[in-house]
Enzyme design. Structure first.
Site, PDB file in Angstrom:
ATOM      1  N   LYS A  98       0.830  -1.128   0.008  1.00  0.00           N
ATOM      2  CA  LYS A  98      -0.050  -0.109   0.062  1.00  0.00           C
ATOM      3  C   LYS A  98       1.029   1.282  -0.038  1.00  0.00           C
ATOM      4  CE  LYS A  98      -3.195   2.835   2.486  1.00  0.00           C
ATOM      5  NZ  LYS A  98      -3.976   3.001   3.695  1.00  0.00           N
ATOM      6  N   GLY A 159      -8.230   9.032   9.245  1.00  0.00           N
ATOM      7  CA  GLY A 159      -8.872   9.309  10.829  1.00  0.00           C
ATOM      8  C   GLY A 159     -10.049  10.279  11.083  1.00  0.00           C
ATOM      9  N   ALA A 185      -9.920   5.459   3.531  1.00  0.00           N
ATOM     10  CA  ALA A 185      -9.812   6.480   4.429  1.00  0.00           C
ATOM     11  C   ALA A 185     -11.187   7.504   4.528  1.00  0.00           C
ATOM     12  CB  ALA A 185      -8.504   7.661   4.270  1.00  0.00           C
ATOM     13  N   THR A 208      -9.475   3.128  11.536  1.00  0.00           N
ATOM     14  CA  THR A 208      -9.850   4.037  12.588  1.00  0.00           C
ATOM     15  C   THR A 208     -11.430   3.544  13.072  1.00  0.00           C
ATOM     16  OG1 THR A 208      -8.279   5.667  12.051  1.00  0.00           O
ATOM     17  CG2 THR A 208     -10.021   6.275  13.729  1.00  0.00           C
TER      18      THR A 208
END
Lengths: 252, 66
Positions: A98, A159, A185, A208
């Site tokens: 990644k 996050g 994300a 997250t």
């Protein structure tokens, strides 16, 4: 409603939910969340090893039979990312990477120039590159041309849990991509993951939203269901949106 | 000689190999990789690769992240 697995390089995925291992309070919590998520591919980061040895996450993932997707998080330049990927390949015996090159610590947004440079070098070096990128339809195509095996546009910064801030851009990326598109994300809750799949993404990557949820195991199950629901809805062909009502009961 | 091992200057015998540096600091364990001055040294080459004086040796492993 069985379907063919998602194939990215040597990687064959039945589950379309990819989980990041960062942020979990401890390995026991992480294990329960990973099992509940049904994930088959999970990210790890590369860091300097202390003399006491590993963090235990490798042993956990091996025991659960989950494939590793090492990331280049923390890298600021293409050169750093390439070296980190090469170290990961050597340490973990995988060609998957990644690729993430962050521009700064406050936004953690991908640096497009360094990311594209690193993608070209890593693809030429035989890596299966999963490229973390901005939700930029032009850059997504450039990354594909550079040899990336998958492009991973963000929904929102890492996050933040802000969800998918520009769904139209994600649709544009999906509509022209010749490689799998993975929403990466910004996911905050299960409906965000569902939306990603409804927009046509091939998979969702998140960490997250699960690892820092009050109940990671329960949220992992929610994300799993959300991804499946979105995938089914995408394939089912939703009704067009209408301005006026349309009766669903027969007239009197 | 001194080498910069994971960012800390550390004393080793002159001519120490990558394998010897690892043996003195946690072992040649699975799941790690080594770079000397920013270049990966393959595991098979650890016993035969001498670390130059003043070199930066980085030993990495996978941790939770991403």
């Amino acid at each position: 409603m069985d379907e063919a697995p998602l194939v990215i390089g040597t990687c064959k995925l039945t589950s379309r939910l990819i989980i990041g291992t960062g942020g979990a309070a401890n390995l026991a919590v992480l294990e329960r969340a990973l099992v509940a998520s049904g994930t088959e591919l999970t990210t790890v980061a590369m860091r300097r090893a202390d003399a006491e040895g590993g963090s235990g996450v490798l042993e956990l993932l091996r025991r659960l039979g989950i494939e590793l997707l090492p990331n280049t998080a923390g890298c600021r330049t293409a050169a750093e990312a390439v070296l980190t990927a090469q170290l990961a390949r050597e340490a973990l015996g995988t060609d998957l990477v990644k690729l993430e090159v962050h521009a700064d610590d406050r936004t953690l947004l991908p640096d497009p120039i360094e990311t594209l440079d690193a993608a070209e070098r890593l693809a030429a070096d035989g890596f299966t590159v999963f490229a973390y990128t901005n939700d930029d339809p032009v850059l997504a195509l450039r990354l594909e041309e550079a040899g990336c095996a998958a492009v991973m546009p963000l929904g929102a910064p890492i996050g933040t849990g802000l969800g998918i801030r520009n769904p139209h851009n994600i649709e544009l990326i999906v509509s022209r991509a010749g490689v799998p598109v993975i929403l990466d994300a910004g996911i905050g809750t299960a409906s965000d993951a569902t939306l990603a799949m409804e927009l046509g993404c091939d998979a969702v990557l998140l960490s997250t939203a699960v690892t820092r949820a009050a109940d990671p195991e329960r949220m992992a199950a929610a994300m799993r269901a959300g991804v499946v629901a979105g995938r089914l809805a995408r394939g089912a062909g939703r009704v067009p949106q209408r301005f006026w009502a349309q009766a669903s009961s027969p007239p009197r | 000689m001194e080498i910069k091992l994971n960012g800390t200057w550390t004393e080793f015998p002159d001519g120490a190999t990558v394998a010897a540096v690892l043996d003195a600091t946690g072992g040649q364990r699975p799941g790690i990789a080594v770079a000397v001055d920013g270049v990966v040294v393959r595991r098979a080459d650890w016993p035969a690769t001498a670390v130059p004086k003043g070199a930066a040796v980085d030993v990495l492993t996978a941790v939770q992240g991403g």
